[in-house]
Scaffold this active site. Sequence first.
Site, short mmCIF file in Angstrom:
data_model
loop_
_atom_site.label_atom_id
_atom_site.label_comp_id
_atom_site.label_asym_id
_atom_site.label_seq_id
_atom_site.Cartn_x
_atom_site.Cartn_y
_atom_site.Cartn_z
N ARG A 141 -3.16 -3.98 2.36
CA ARG A 141 -2.19 -4.70 1.52
C ARG A 141 -1.96 -3.98 0.20
O ARG A 141 -1.49 -4.57 -0.76
CB ARG A 141 -2.67 -6.14 1.30
CG ARG A 141 -2.74 -6.97 2.58
CD ARG A 141 -3.15 -8.41 2.29
NE ARG A 141 -4.54 -8.52 1.87
CZ ARG A 141 -5.57 -8.65 2.71
NH1 ARG A 141 -5.35 -8.68 4.03
NH2 ARG A 141 -6.81 -8.76 2.26
N CYS A 161 14.79 1.75 -13.39
CA CYS A 161 15.38 0.47 -12.97
C CYS A 161 14.66 -0.02 -11.72
O CYS A 161 14.06 -1.08 -11.73
CB CYS A 161 16.88 0.63 -12.73
SG CYS A 161 17.79 1.08 -14.22
#
EC number: 2.1.1.45
Length: 279
Positions: A141, A161
């Site tokens: 994970r 961004c």
Amino acid sequence: MTQFDKQYNSIIKEIIKNGISDEEFDVRTKWESDGTPAHTLSIITKQMRFDNSEVPILTTKKVAWKTAIKELLWIWQLKSNDVTELNKMGVHIWDQWKQEDGSIGHAYGFQLAKKNRNLNGEKVDQVDYLLHQLKNNPSSRRHITMLWNPDELDSMALTPCVYETQWYVKQGKLHLEVRARSNDMALGNPFNVFQYNVLQRMIAQVTGYELGEYIFNIGDCHVYTRHIDNLKIQMEREQFEAPKLWINPEVKDFYDFTIDDFKLINYKHGDRLSFEVAV
């Protein structure tokens, strides 16, 4: 109508109707043409979700898809911050942020190139570590890449961004979640959504997984005020079926991809629309 056209138009309509103006603030961004403040309408925390039955690219206007892929290769494959390398590909979208040394500082590819991950006693960069872990430790994970480095934000020509990806392997499928702190919906979003889906397809191919879901999360979701009129025109346009993206199936190494290994087949779209750049 494509999945992307539908979700995109819905968000644009919401921003125009309910977006909050920043005109009360002294904003950082300026219009490239005249240097006046570039104000926005914005909403927060929007999610776009795709099942990958089609490639997410707008059909209501022409998206420069090859340019988007070239920028992707520059950041993720070359791991470069050198704008001159991008210029050699015929791409000039970063020229406004080019510093005196020809780079964008410690942004984007610079962060991916840093060899700060330990792998079997060797230092490797984020991309190589991700590729190795997806193949050899799929249930983890921790399949994350990060471009947001607080220690070096002041050394970046523009803070990223799109700053984070998280990858999930479930039942033989590779899922991708992308996080953008901020997205200019007229110019940045159509590029970013398409190119990171291309990245998912590339990495799925070289790691041997089928395509799973693609999720694109946006923090500050905004429209510049000078873009509103053309966005209204765009939303009224005819929409077409999604094209097919061909990726050369012979490529098995992530670093062997070139722009010639991609074809967008039957891409029908509206005419190009002009949106002024805010810098």
